[in-house]
Design an enzyme around this catalytic site. Structure first.
Site: not given
Length: 461
Positions: A146, A260-262, A265
């Site tokens: 980030y 995007g994190d999902s 991951a």
């Protein structure tokens, strides 16, 4: 959720943030400026950045999830630690500069303004030996960059380069380049366009996205790049040959924050379990679509693993929640649907016209065998569901194992249960179940001369 200590953990490395939503209502403007007055404000805190990626992963796996991230000693860090407690194991890198806190003032589903605090770039201390060992021995490593400097630190980069498991790198425009041993890098379309500036490709078409993905692989020397394209899915390139495009499952509404994190991951978890890169990206697209459908980052603490008793439960539950929140009508229908024919299509289209969403309940393979005999089904439940889901008027498919759909209906509780066939004037077997919550069973006209049994008999001639 019980963790499996006999399996290597997923390790998430990156910048941990604290996200705060100040959610209220607005019905008037201030008298001194044309801005809304937000009242009845409710404060909702959640992990952000790499911390969000870590808790999303932890909700989807029985593996331990370890977060390696800079942590200050301020109030924001204490609040973030409390949110992570019991979900992920935090191995902090000493840091100064204050915890990055991002506050969004929201009215309903719309953001009015965002207020950021904390230094743009954290001042990091040395990577602790325990954190370096965790990265080295992880089943997979997810880097959630980030742009606060974590991925630029020399000792962090050295640890990532020494990782034995696959590395998935979710980049940031202000972050460092991925390490060359990264198996998969997952920029979104805008990030790919900003970095691959040397590609003379304009627009957002697949040709332009593919060219940028190839350029990024050449630039970074990584194994593959998957460019995420929001509702369009993702494009996966290995740097040569035709790219693979994975379409997304259409989602009505939902909050894309955290998608995007999902995605990253889910890809890292799939690689940790032994999937090849293409399989991991396919799983990641499905996971990101489901994540958005559940409400996005606001549903960060939801256990996303489906109930084993009913196939498709998680997707259907999200659909039902959205439709009912809108005060709309849920319609369900059911059957074997072994060979899809015009009679089925006519009934399904008519059923969808009775409400605002259509859920199709289909018999499992064992259930079909009990009802139709050992030679049936001709098509497996998985493939039958895929064919039905491809129809534009079908919103979701649920597979049930019983001889009748009574149990699955009791769980779904549709407003309308529609059946096609010669039931007119007779009480449908499911009508009694529907009446317990005020649902209505109805009969739809059936397209004469079409049946799976007739098709099978003709094929034997």
């Amino acid at each position: 959720m019980s963790r499996r200590p006999d399996r290597a953990p997923l390790v998430v490395v990156g910048d941990a943030l604290l996200d705060v939503d100040l959610v209220g209502t607005a019905s008037r403007l201030t008298p001194d400026a044309p801005v809304p007055v937000v009242e009845d404000v409710e404060t909702r805190e959640r992990p952000g950045g790499a911390a969000l990626a870590a808790v999303i992963a932890a909700a989807a796996t029985s593996r331990e999830v370890v977060l390696v991230a800079p942590v200050d000693s301020d109030d924001g860090a204490a609040r973030l630690r409390a949110l992570l407690d019991g979900r992920v194991r935090l191995l902090g890198i000493p840091a100064t500069g204050g915890t990055a806190v991002k506050q969004r003032v929201r009215v309903g589903d719309h953001s009015v303004v965002r207020l950021d605090s904390g230094a743009p770039v954290a001042e990091l201390g040395s990577l602790p030996d325990e954190a370096a060992a965790a990265i080295r021995d992880a089943a997979a490593v997810l880097v959630a960059d980030y742009g606060r400097g974590t991925t630029s630190a020399p000792d962090v980069r050295a640890a990532l380069a020494a990782a034995r498991g696959p590395v998935v790198w979710d980049p940031h425009p202000r972050g460092a380049d991925p390490v060359s041993n990264a198996r998969l890098v997952t920029p979104n379309g805008a990030e790919a366009a900003r970095v691959a500036t040397d590609v003379p490709a304009d627009g957002s078409g697949l040709a332009a996205v593919g060219a940028r993905a190839e350029a990024l692989i050449r630039r970074w020397g990584v194994g593959a790049v998957a460019v995420t394209l929001g509702a369009r899915g993702a494009l996966l390139s290995y740097g040569e040959g035709a790219p693979m495009v994975v379409p997304a499952v259409p989602v009505a509404g939902g909050d894309p924050c955290g998608a995007g994190d999902s995605f990253a991951a889910a890809a890292a978890l799939a690689l940790a379990d032994g999937a090849v890169t293409g399989e991991a990206v396919t799983a990641a697209v499905a996971a990101a679509s489901a994540f958005v459908g559940r409400g996005g980052a606001s549903a960060w603490d939801t256990d996303v693993r489906p109930e084993p008793a009913v196939e498709g439960a998680t997707t259907v539950d999200a659909l039902l929640a959205r439709v009912r929140a809108a005060g709309a009508t849920v319609v369900a229908t059911g059957g074997c649907f072994d060979l899809l024919h015009p009679g089925h299509v006519a009934t399904l289209r008519a059923a969808r016209g009775l409400g605002d969403c259509l859920i199709v309940c289909i018999n499992s393979d064992d259930s079909v065998r009990r009802l139709k005999g050992p030679s049936r089904p001709l098509v497996t439940a998985t493939d039958r569901a895929r064919v039905l889901e491809a129809l534009e008027f079908v919103d979701a498919v649920v597979v049930f194992d019983e001889d009748t759909p009574a149990e699955v209906l009791d769980r779904l509780r549709p407003d309308v249960w529609a059946k096609g066939g010669d039931y007119a004037g007779a009480d449908l077997p499911e009508a009694a179940v529907l009446r317990t919550w005020g649902g209505q069973a109805v009969v739809l006209p059936y397209l004469d001369g079409h049946s799976t049994t007739a098709l099978v008999e003709r094929s034997r001639v």
